[in-house]
Design an enzyme around this catalytic site. Sequence first.
Site, PDB file in Angstrom:
ATOM      1  N   ARG A   1     -10.982  66.921  31.957  1.00  0.00           N
ATOM      2  CA  ARG A   1     -10.993  65.976  33.076  1.00  0.00           C
ATOM      3  C   ARG A   1     -11.155  64.554  32.565  1.00  0.00           C
ATOM      4  NH1 ARG A   1     -14.760  61.978  35.327  1.00  0.00           N
ATOM      5  NH2 ARG A   1     -14.168  61.740  37.530  1.00  0.00           N
ATOM      6  N   THR A   8     -22.969  55.923  33.948  1.00  0.00           N
ATOM      7  CA  THR A   8     -21.989  55.219  33.129  1.00  0.00           C
ATOM      8  C   THR A   8     -22.555  53.858  32.747  1.00  0.00           C
ATOM      9  OG1 THR A   8     -20.133  56.319  34.183  1.00  0.00           O
ATOM     10  CG2 THR A   8     -19.695  54.161  33.246  1.00  0.00           C
ATOM     11  N   ASP A  24     -12.384  57.476  35.787  1.00  0.00           N
ATOM     12  CA  ASP A  24     -11.879  56.120  36.018  1.00  0.00           C
ATOM     13  C   ASP A  24     -12.104  55.183  34.837  1.00  0.00           C
ATOM     14  OD1 ASP A  24     -14.509  54.170  36.865  1.00  0.00           O
ATOM     15  OD2 ASP A  24     -14.786  56.326  37.003  1.00  0.00           O
TER      16      ASP A  24
END
Length: 640
Positions: free
Chosen positions: A539, A511, A542
């Site tokens: 899905r 990320t 966060d």
Amino acid sequence: MGTLLRWIGSGCVIILNWCSLITNPDLLHVSILPCHRQFSRILSNLRFVIVDEAHSYKGAFGCHIALNLRRLRRLCSHVYGSNPSFIFSTATSGNPVEHSKSHFGGKLCELLLSYTKQPPHLVDTICAYRAGYIAEDRRRIEHEFFNGSICGIAATNALELGIDVGHIDATLHLGFPGSIARFFIKSVATSKEDARNQQVPEQHLATAAFEHPLSLSDEEKYFGPGLESVIMALKNKGIPSTDISCSAAARIWSYIGLEKMPSSAISIRAIENERYKVIDIQKNVLLEEIEESKAFFQVLVGRSGPVPRKASTIEHLGDNWRKVIMGWAIALHGGAGDIPKDLPPELREPREACLRQCLQMGVDALKAQKSPLDVVELVVRELENNPYFNAGRGSVLTSNGTVEMEACIMDGNTKNCGAVSGLTTVVNAISLARLVMEKTPHIYLAFEGAEAFAREQGVETMDSSHFITERNIERLKQAKEANRVQVDYNTRPIPKDDKPPAPSGDRQLGTVGCVAVDSYGHLATATSTGGLVNKMVGRIGDTPIIGAGTYANKLCAVSATGQGDAIIRATVARDVAVLMEYKGLSLKEAADYVVEESAPKGTTGLIAVSATGEVTMPFNTTGMFRACATEDGHTELAIW
């Protein structure tokens, strides 16, 4: 037996059986009130309290003196059954002419008065007031002002000498009071110098609870309305405690704070005890010395324009003094996880080069006075365009072999934010997230709704095949063979024969995120990701969840990376801000606690900057691709 407490200037006289005991405001604050049981005979028989030279108790000192006297009255009533009368004695200024000339100059009040009286309906409702007036006239004007007979006063600073300015609705400044800083001080006088300003009662209520337990139903007459909010603020700091099973009105609040003598921690000559020296780092010039609350939330103005008030370094300079050095700061990451230390150069060096390039882009933008929001978007866009990171072009694949990208951006100054997820064609998800923030009434758009909004806004899109690279196809194949979901920089997928694969490091993706603060203390954060290898379709991790992977307010900006589900459970990004706001921790202390104590081991990394310019980049995984820079010249680029 009778007791007379007489305050003479900086001293105070207590008379027992009309005999005296001498004290002063400081001793009353730190000795008599906290140790009142040693003075029980005096307080039980106290009949009069005479405060002489009352006009000298103004500003911060006056706030504290007022609350000291309220604490005294409270103890007399609740503990000792006495009800003393308070007598205040004062005189006019001894040098009215000099005093008058030092404030705006002589007749300015009368000049202003002549202008404001031009509308006929104001003729009898406004009057002038300055130090040269005799005491009788000044007291009459004050009385008429507060009983409503007059609605305005054209006044000099002398007005502050004789009256409680806490009830004034507004102030109009005519004539420049020496400096911009002084103008700010005068502008907030009506709230800052009121004894009911919450900062001062918080300090004295903690001490009052130490002296005798507090009760909401009994204390309002001593400390005024709004007492409950002040007690709740103290409760959040762990100072008083109560039996929560009782009704709010029946609760008794007892002192449980860490200070053995809380009054000793209060300076009765200042609103706050923490003071800062503000330094221009480029010129190494002391700009001014100010209280803590002003150090980070007030812009100081100099002759050549705005002088930033944000700090990149704080150094303790002895008791209650710190040095604050101004400057911007930026940090970015490319993901955290089980990054092998033998990561081959052909996989490590391109990522390092990209981080170095993006860091320089961010630094250049901050130097060019770009807003932190522009800076974090710019940097994350560039990271999204690099196929070596798990965002944008390099996004990993779902179990169906498709991409579902997500991103979030947040402005700390306003708490405005935007988030997107389930994107399959948008080249730069972070820019679409910003458009959600700025162009819609919503915070979060996902899947087809987000794609439709992207088309409506004309953002750049590509066919989904643009994001499906050979490298990511191979990663998905390995994850399916191992029958597992592959997390950013997590342990390599284990084949079915349970033998670890050769250490190529090519499966390690990450990320991306960026946080920045400018020289005026404005904060922003941005995070973008492709999610997990072999994740279920639909899905959401966060990254787009405010408070989990991304968060910013006026204290800090945070971008998290790692195992998204663990980060969501630990509300990682918001918890850093919470610990700073409610526990008073520094950015590093707060971030370290969240990463080491809150988030499970091996799951989390984060980058963060604070309004004070502090930078921190902790992680509890093997490594995290990260970089940072500050205006004072510090730079860092690291993995492990």
